[in-house]
Design a protein around this motif. Structure first.
Motif, PDB file in Angstrom:
ATOM      1  N   VAL B 273       0.796  -1.223   0.000  1.00 20.77           N
ATOM      2  CA  VAL B 273       0.000   0.000   0.000  1.00 20.77           C
ATOM      3  C   VAL B 273       0.832   1.279   0.000  1.00 20.77           C
ATOM      4  CG1 VAL B 273      -1.728  -1.243   1.329  1.00 20.77           C
ATOM      5  CG2 VAL B 273      -0.178   0.281   2.512  1.00 20.77           C
ATOM      6  N   GLY B 274       2.141   1.163   0.115  1.00 15.69           N
ATOM      7  CA  GLY B 274       2.979   2.352   0.308  1.00 15.69           C
ATOM      8  C   GLY B 274       3.217   3.143  -0.971  1.00 15.69           C
ATOM      9  N   VAL B 275       4.235   3.977  -0.925  1.00 17.55           N
ATOM     10  CA  VAL B 275       4.521   4.886  -2.025  1.00 17.55           C
ATOM     11  C   VAL B 275       4.906   4.107  -3.288  1.00 17.55           C
ATOM     12  CG1 VAL B 275       6.094   6.671  -2.822  1.00 17.55           C
ATOM     13  CG2 VAL B 275       5.199   6.752  -0.506  1.00 17.55           C
ATOM     14  N   VAL B 276       5.805   3.146  -3.141  1.00 12.23           N
ATOM     15  CA  VAL B 276       6.325   2.445  -4.319  1.00 12.23           C
ATOM     16  C   VAL B 276       5.243   1.607  -5.017  1.00 12.23           C
ATOM     17  CG1 VAL B 276       8.062   0.829  -5.143  1.00 12.23           C
ATOM     18  CG2 VAL B 276       8.648   2.487  -3.386  1.00 12.23           C
ATOM     19  N   PRO B 277       4.496   0.756  -4.285  1.00  6.70           N
ATOM     20  CA  PRO B 277       3.428   0.024  -4.980  1.00  6.70           C
ATOM     21  C   PRO B 277       2.367   0.937  -5.575  1.00  6.70           C
ATOM     22  CG  PRO B 277       3.408  -0.451  -2.619  1.00  6.70           C
ATOM     23  CD  PRO B 277       4.652   0.286  -2.899  1.00  6.70           C
ATOM     24  N   SER B 278       2.066   2.038  -4.892  1.00  4.71           N
ATOM     25  CA  SER B 278       1.027   2.935  -5.412  1.00  4.71           C
ATOM     26  C   SER B 278       1.418   3.497  -6.766  1.00  4.71           C
ATOM     27  CB  SER B 278       0.788   4.094  -4.451  1.00  4.71           C
ATOM     28  OG  SER B 278       0.233   3.642  -3.262  1.00  4.71           O
ATOM     29  N   ILE B 279       2.681   3.833  -6.906  1.00  3.36           N
ATOM     30  CA  ILE B 279       3.108   4.432  -8.164  1.00  3.36           C
ATOM     31  C   ILE B 279       3.263   3.351  -9.236  1.00  3.36           C
ATOM     32  CG2 ILE B 279       5.604   4.470  -7.960  1.00  3.36           C
ATOM     33  CD1 ILE B 279       5.418   7.446  -8.558  1.00  3.36           C
ATOM     34  N   GLU B 280       3.572   2.123  -8.790  1.00  3.20           N
ATOM     35  CA  GLU B 280       3.631   1.020  -9.750  1.00  3.20           C
ATOM     36  C   GLU B 280       2.267   0.792 -10.383  1.00  3.20           C
ATOM     37  OE1 GLU B 280       5.247  -2.971  -8.921  1.00  3.20           O
ATOM     38  OE2 GLU B 280       6.875  -1.899  -7.919  1.00  3.20           O
ATOM     39  N   MET B 281       1.201   1.013  -9.605  1.00  5.87           N
ATOM     40  CA  MET B 281      -0.149   0.822 -10.137  1.00  5.87           C
ATOM     41  C   MET B 281      -0.397   1.760 -11.309  1.00  5.87           C
ATOM     42  SD  MET B 281      -2.036   0.573  -6.462  1.00  5.87           S
ATOM     43  CE  MET B 281      -1.647  -0.812  -5.363  1.00  5.87           C
ATOM     44  N   VAL B 282       0.178   2.952 -11.236  1.00  2.00           N
ATOM     45  CA  VAL B 282      -0.004   3.910 -12.324  1.00  2.00           C
ATOM     46  C   VAL B 282       0.668   3.398 -13.599  1.00  2.00           C
ATOM     47  CG1 VAL B 282       0.485   6.255 -13.076  1.00  2.00           C
ATOM     48  CG2 VAL B 282      -0.233   5.840 -10.746  1.00  2.00           C
ATOM     49  N   ILE B 283       1.802   2.710 -13.441  1.00  3.79           N
ATOM     50  CA  ILE B 283       2.513   2.266 -14.636  1.00  3.79           C
ATOM     51  C   ILE B 283       1.776   1.135 -15.330  1.00  3.79           C
ATOM     52  CG2 ILE B 283       4.130   0.525 -13.752  1.00  3.79           C
ATOM     53  CD1 ILE B 283       5.004   3.362 -16.104  1.00  3.79           C
ATOM     54  N   TRP B 284       1.018   0.318 -14.577  1.00  3.36           N
ATOM     55  CA  TRP B 284       0.216  -0.720 -15.253  1.00  3.36           C
ATOM     56  C   TRP B 284      -0.670  -0.061 -16.286  1.00  3.36           C
ATOM     57  CZ3 TRP B 284      -2.279  -2.800 -10.121  1.00  3.36           C
ATOM     58  CH2 TRP B 284      -1.281  -3.319  -9.303  1.00  3.36           C
ATOM     59  N   VAL B 285      -1.307   1.043 -15.842  1.00  2.00           N
ATOM     60  CA  VAL B 285      -2.270   1.718 -16.707  1.00  2.00           C
ATOM     61  C   VAL B 285      -1.548   2.464 -17.829  1.00  2.00           C
ATOM     62  CG1 VAL B 285      -4.152   3.370 -16.723  1.00  2.00           C
ATOM     63  CG2 VAL B 285      -3.810   1.911 -14.740  1.00  2.00           C
ATOM     64  N   ALA B 286      -0.392   3.035 -17.502  1.00  2.00           N
ATOM     65  CA  ALA B 286       0.359   3.745 -18.537  1.00  2.00           C
ATOM     66  C   ALA B 286       0.798   2.778 -19.632  1.00  2.00           C
ATOM     67  CB  ALA B 286       1.569   4.436 -17.916  1.00  2.00           C
ATOM     68  N   VAL B 287       1.214   1.575 -19.239  1.00  2.00           N
ATOM     69  CA  VAL B 287       1.657   0.595 -20.227  1.00  2.00           C
ATOM     70  C   VAL B 287       0.487   0.131 -21.081  1.00  2.00           C
ATOM     71  CG1 VAL B 287       2.485  -1.777 -20.478  1.00  2.00           C
ATOM     72  CG2 VAL B 287       3.687  -0.192 -18.992  1.00  2.00           C
ATOM     73  N   GLY B 288      -0.638  -0.151 -20.445  1.00  2.00           N
ATOM     74  CA  GLY B 288      -1.775  -0.663 -21.198  1.00  2.00           C
ATOM     75  C   GLY B 288      -2.459   0.396 -22.029  1.00  2.00           C
ATOM     76  N   GLY B 289      -2.471   1.615 -21.517  1.00  2.00           N
ATOM     77  CA  GLY B 289      -3.183   2.687 -22.209  1.00  2.00           C
ATOM     78  C   GLY B 289      -4.111   3.368 -21.231  1.00  2.00           C
ATOM     79  N   ARG B 290      -3.812   4.656 -20.953  1.00  2.00           N
ATOM     80  CA  ARG B 290      -4.530   5.295 -19.858  1.00  2.00           C
ATOM     81  C   ARG B 290      -5.979   5.600 -20.213  1.00  2.00           C
ATOM     82  NH1 ARG B 290      -0.744  10.575 -19.717  1.00  2.00           N
ATOM     83  NH2 ARG B 290       0.795   8.932 -19.985  1.00  2.00           N
ATOM     84  N   ASN B 291      -6.338   5.483 -21.491  1.00  2.00           N
ATOM     85  CA  ASN B 291      -7.722   5.747 -21.860  1.00  2.00           C
ATOM     86  C   ASN B 291      -8.465   4.499 -22.303  1.00  2.00           C
ATOM     87  OD1 ASN B 291      -8.375   8.532 -21.460  1.00  2.00           O
ATOM     88  ND2 ASN B 291      -6.709   8.961 -22.883  1.00  2.00           N
ATOM     89  N   SER B 292      -7.854   3.347 -22.120  1.00  2.00           N
ATOM     90  CA  SER B 292      -8.478   2.112 -22.586  1.00  2.00           C
ATOM     91  C   SER B 292      -8.667   1.149 -21.422  1.00  2.00           C
ATOM     92  CB  SER B 292      -7.594   1.485 -23.656  1.00  2.00           C
ATOM     93  OG  SER B 292      -7.890   0.116 -23.759  1.00  2.00           O
ATOM     94  N   LEU B 293      -9.929   0.780 -21.177  1.00  2.00           N
ATOM     95  CA  LEU B 293     -10.214  -0.137 -20.066  1.00  2.00           C
ATOM     96  C   LEU B 293      -9.563  -1.496 -20.300  1.00  2.00           C
ATOM     97  CD1 LEU B 293     -13.977   0.732 -19.611  1.00  2.00           C
ATOM     98  CD2 LEU B 293     -12.139   1.294 -18.049  1.00  2.00           C
ATOM     99  N   ALA B 294      -9.749  -2.027 -21.531  1.00  2.00           N
ATOM    100  CA  ALA B 294      -9.149  -3.328 -21.835  1.00  2.00           C
ATOM    101  C   ALA B 294      -7.625  -3.231 -21.757  1.00  2.00           C
ATOM    102  CB  ALA B 294      -9.584  -3.787 -23.222  1.00  2.00           C
ATOM    103  N   GLY B 295      -7.087  -2.099 -22.249  1.00  2.00           N
ATOM    104  CA  GLY B 295      -5.647  -1.901 -22.199  1.00  2.00           C
ATOM    105  C   GLY B 295      -5.133  -1.896 -20.772  1.00  2.00           C
ATOM    106  N   ALA B 296      -5.879  -1.255 -19.868  1.00  2.00           N
ATOM    107  CA  ALA B 296      -5.432  -1.176 -18.478  1.00  2.00           C
ATOM    108  C   ALA B 296      -5.341  -2.559 -17.855  1.00  2.00           C
ATOM    109  CB  ALA B 296      -6.388  -0.292 -17.674  1.00  2.00           C
ATOM    110  N   VAL B 297      -6.362  -3.404 -18.135  1.00  2.00           N
ATOM    111  CA  VAL B 297      -6.325  -4.766 -17.583  1.00  2.00           C
ATOM    112  C   VAL B 297      -5.156  -5.529 -18.202  1.00  2.00           C
ATOM    113  CG1 VAL B 297      -7.591  -6.922 -17.340  1.00  2.00           C
ATOM    114  CG2 VAL B 297      -8.804  -4.755 -17.185  1.00  2.00           C
ATOM    115  N   ALA B 298      -4.982  -5.384 -19.522  1.00  2.00           N
ATOM    116  CA  ALA B 298      -3.886  -6.082 -20.191  1.00  2.00           C
ATOM    117  C   ALA B 298      -2.535  -5.620 -19.642  1.00  2.00           C
ATOM    118  CB  ALA B 298      -3.964  -5.827 -21.699  1.00  2.00           C
ATOM    119  N   GLY B 299      -2.380  -4.299 -19.448  1.00  2.00           N
ATOM    120  CA  GLY B 299      -1.130  -3.771 -18.905  1.00  2.00           C
ATOM    121  C   GLY B 299      -0.844  -4.314 -17.517  1.00  2.00           C
ATOM    122  N   THR B 300      -1.902  -4.410 -16.705  1.00  2.00           N
ATOM    123  CA  THR B 300      -1.752  -4.949 -15.351  1.00  2.00           C
ATOM    124  C   THR B 300      -1.253  -6.389 -15.392  1.00  2.00           C
ATOM    125  OG1 THR B 300      -3.612  -3.574 -14.716  1.00  2.00           O
ATOM    126  CG2 THR B 300      -2.957  -5.287 -13.175  1.00  2.00           C
TER     127      THR B 300
END
Lengths: 302, 362
Positions: B273-300
């Motif tokens: 739950v700390g700083v590092v995991p929280s920011i890692e969560m953002v990168i899942w979405v950045a990798v998948g596509g911040r405007n795409s729901l399917a992309g976000a799941v795929a990135g995760t």
């Protein structure tokens, strides 16, 4: 026995923590004010300064090592800052939130590199003899109050850096250009100022100061790969509290954060103090959302 | 969105995107028979995190609000269900073992309501929701946003993690809460398949709901606020409630994700739950596509599978890889993988259009 020495001690502690925050936050505030970017690798510039101090003391042992280490750390961190600005931040200048993420990536790489080079445990920078003093108030209201020389030294460094920086911005040719770009980037560019060069020099100045801050940090504890992380979050809060990259605001906000943490710690433990500090910042922006020093602007979108 | 239609049976047409989506869903639903129990557990964990990632699409991609504190809401949901499971394993008057070791003689007051399973279930959604609504309202009301908001949420993540670690007697400290046996009377070991399907169903349901929300008038206004908050204000809207709602939905999804993750992983701890995991969560979405729901799941799924593979084989390399992914995705691929797919699709379309107009058939 009175509580005065304890309270006075915490106030002094607050000032000394504030002097660390001001050194850590000044560089952030500079580049945020000018370029609107937050450098998440700023904490690693502190770390770099710490390791450079350690290396310098290997080469130049003795009483003057720490004095030599300061310019070395300043230049080293500024050089890394120059590379970072010209390769990464420049490309992202219109997307501040993306800059934040990209520089976080850089910070991960730098931390892991430090872990591989220097080990995870950290290295010690021994304070020179002339800093190994402490003054104790012998009698009177503040009997028993102890003031260590290292803390006083850090306070002096912070004041010196602040003074030099404001003099530099107010009097030097580059300072004039920086102020011009800060006021109106487009107009400054139109009058022939090389805005890119101003960005680069301000960013280097900011990371250089962080390197300097790393040297004084090294006097207080071991330099570890995540030493920067523990200072950078409060430094971010200082920037939020201080207002749009204003140096005066940064100084006042550092003092507020430093004194608040130190005084609250009389009553509660360190972790609760951190939560209270966050609540305090959220409470504070209810009254002054623009920070301590608000820069007025007539622009539609800032 | 693709408009191409495929004829399935006489007269029945269906868009290719739907075919693809259905195919993936069917394959995912059959996963318990296709992969090993260990792999299924990993898949279930990462799918749960996909819920959080879809929330970030709404908050960050659509709302333009970068939150570096999603771990907090993930943790609140996770701890809510974990408190209940910890208590469910005990008899009356008994205390969890770590409390006994640290010398507590009574349950902390805030543990008590979670003895009730319904309170725990509601808590998974309500605790992160209420915290997020109160926090974001107080900040957005004063027009604090952008980088400032990101930094404050990061401080929130730091404060939350430190608080959990320091209150060891009542939170389990650094180790967190672990060692769960049953959920609502069902043995967790037996429920693995059911929990996986539950997670999958939630992912599918949230996907559809968020897609509808993003296509609605609300979604349009949220994007408009992202692109020009003051302009929307001048049109007579107050942007604050729109942003608060988006942030709260994101937090509720993060809480759900945290609860499901806790069930699959069997542990919830400050390390998640700390700083590092929280920011890692953002990168899942950045990798998948911040405007795409399917992309976000795929990135995760992609980042977490890579993390699982790389960090067990070469622990030192993982942080270098992750850091490099941050830098490269943000600089070169702002639309993420989904953006790449859309670009490719667009260029195929562009060629077809050109071939129609110019008459160039190749």
């Amino acid at each position: 026995m009175s509580e005065w020495p304890l309270i006075a001690g915490q106030v002094f502690n607050g000032f000394s923590v504030a002097s660390l925050y001001v050194l850590a936050a000044m560089g952030l505030a500079l580049s945020f004010g000018l370029m609107r970017v937050i450098n998440m690798a700023h904490g690693e510039m502190l770390m770099l300064g710490g390791y450079l101090a350690y290396l310098t003391l290997q080469v130049v042992p003795g009483p003057l090592g720490i004095i030599v280490a300061m310019p070395v750390a300043f230049l080293g961190a500024a050089a890394v800052g120059a590379v970072l600005e010209s390769t990464l931040i420049r490309r992202l200048s219109t997307r501040p939130l993306d800059t934040l993420l990209a520089t976080w990536g850089v910070s991960l790489i730098l931390q892991q590199a430090a872990r591989n080079i220097f080990g995870a445990i950290g290295v010690d920078v021994r304070a020179p003899e002339w800093l190994n003093h402490a003054w104790t108030v012998p009698s009177g209201l503040f009997e028993g109050l102890t003031i260590p020389a290292t803390r006083l030294f850090i306070l002096i460094v912070a004041f010196a850096v602040m003074g030099a920086l404001s003099l530099f911005l107010a009097r030097s040719r580059i300072g004039l250009l920086v102020r011009a770009v800060n006021q109106d980037r487009g107009m400054a560019a139109a009058t022939g100022i090389n805005v890119r060069a101003v960005d680069l020099s301000v960013f280097c100045l900011g990371t250089g100061i962080a390197g300097l801050a790393g040297v004084v940090l090294a006097l207080l504890g071991p330099v570890t790969p995540n030493v920067g992380q523990s200072y950078v979050v409060p430094a971010f809060l200082v920037v939020v509290l201080g207002g749009l990259g204003s140096l005066k605001g940064t100084a006042i906000a550092s003092l507020i954060v430093g004194l608040f943490s130190a005084l609250v710690q009389i009553l509660v433990d360190v972790s609760l103090a951190q939560v209270l500090l966050l609540l305090f910042v959220i409470g504070f922006i209810q009254f002054r959302p623009q920070g301590v020093v608000a820069v007025r602007s007539r622009a539609l979108d800032n | 969105m693709s408009l191409r239609k495929t004829t399935l049976l006489a007269g029945l047409t269906i868009s290719r995107q739907m075919v693809l989506t259905l195919g993936v869903m069917v394959l995912a639903a059959l996963a318990p028979w296709l992969v090993s129990a260990y792999e299924l557990n990993l898949l279930a964990r990462f799918l749960a995190m996909g819920l959080l990632a879809m929330g970030l699409v709404l908050v960050w991609g659509q709302g333009g609000i970068l939150s570096l504190g999603q771990g907090v809401f993930f943790g609140l949901g996770g701890y809510a269900i974990a408190l209940h499971m910890k208590l469910a394993a005990l008899g009356d008057g008994e205390l969890p073992d770590f409390m006994v070791w640290s010398g507590l003689d009574a349950l902390p007051w805030w543990w008590v309501p979670f003895r009730n399973p319904l309170v725990a279930l509601a808590g998974v959604v309500l605790v992160p929701g209420v915290v997020a609504a109160a926090f974001s309202w107080s900040v957005f009301r004063r027009r604090v946003g952008g980088v400032y908001f990101a930094l404050i949420t990061q401080a929130l993540a730091l404060a939350f993690a430190t608080l959990l670690i320091s209150q060891q007697p009542s939170t389990g400290g650094f180790n967190g809460l672990t060692d769960f046996q049953t959920l609502f009377g069902v043995d967790l070991g037996d429920a693995a398949h059911g929990l996986y399907w539950l997670t999958l169903a939630l992912v599918a349901g949230v996907f559809l709901a968020l897609r509808a929300l993003m296509a609605s008038r609300y979604g349009m206004l949220l994007r408009a606020i992202r692109d020009g908050e003051n302009r929307i204000r001048f049109l007579g809207y107050d942007p604050t409630p729109f942003k608060v709602v988006a942030f709260t939905i994101g937090a509720v999804l993060a809480g759900l994700a945290g609860a499901l993750f806790t069930l699959h992983a069997g542990v919830v701890s400050p390390a998640l739950v700390g700083v590092v995991p929280s920011i890692e969560m953002v990168i899942w979405v950045a990798v998948g596509g911040r405007n795409s729901l399917a992309g976000a799941v795929a990135g995760t799924l992609l980042i977490n599978l890579a993390k699982d593979g790389v960090s067990s084989a070469f622990p030192d390399l993982w942080l270098y890889a992750l850091g490099l992914v941050f830098v490269l995705v943000v600089t070169l691929l702002p639309g993420g993988l989904a953006g790449l797919v859309t670009d490719a699709g667009a260029s195929v379309w562009g060629r077809r259009l050109k071939s129609i107009i110019v008459g160039d058939t190749k």
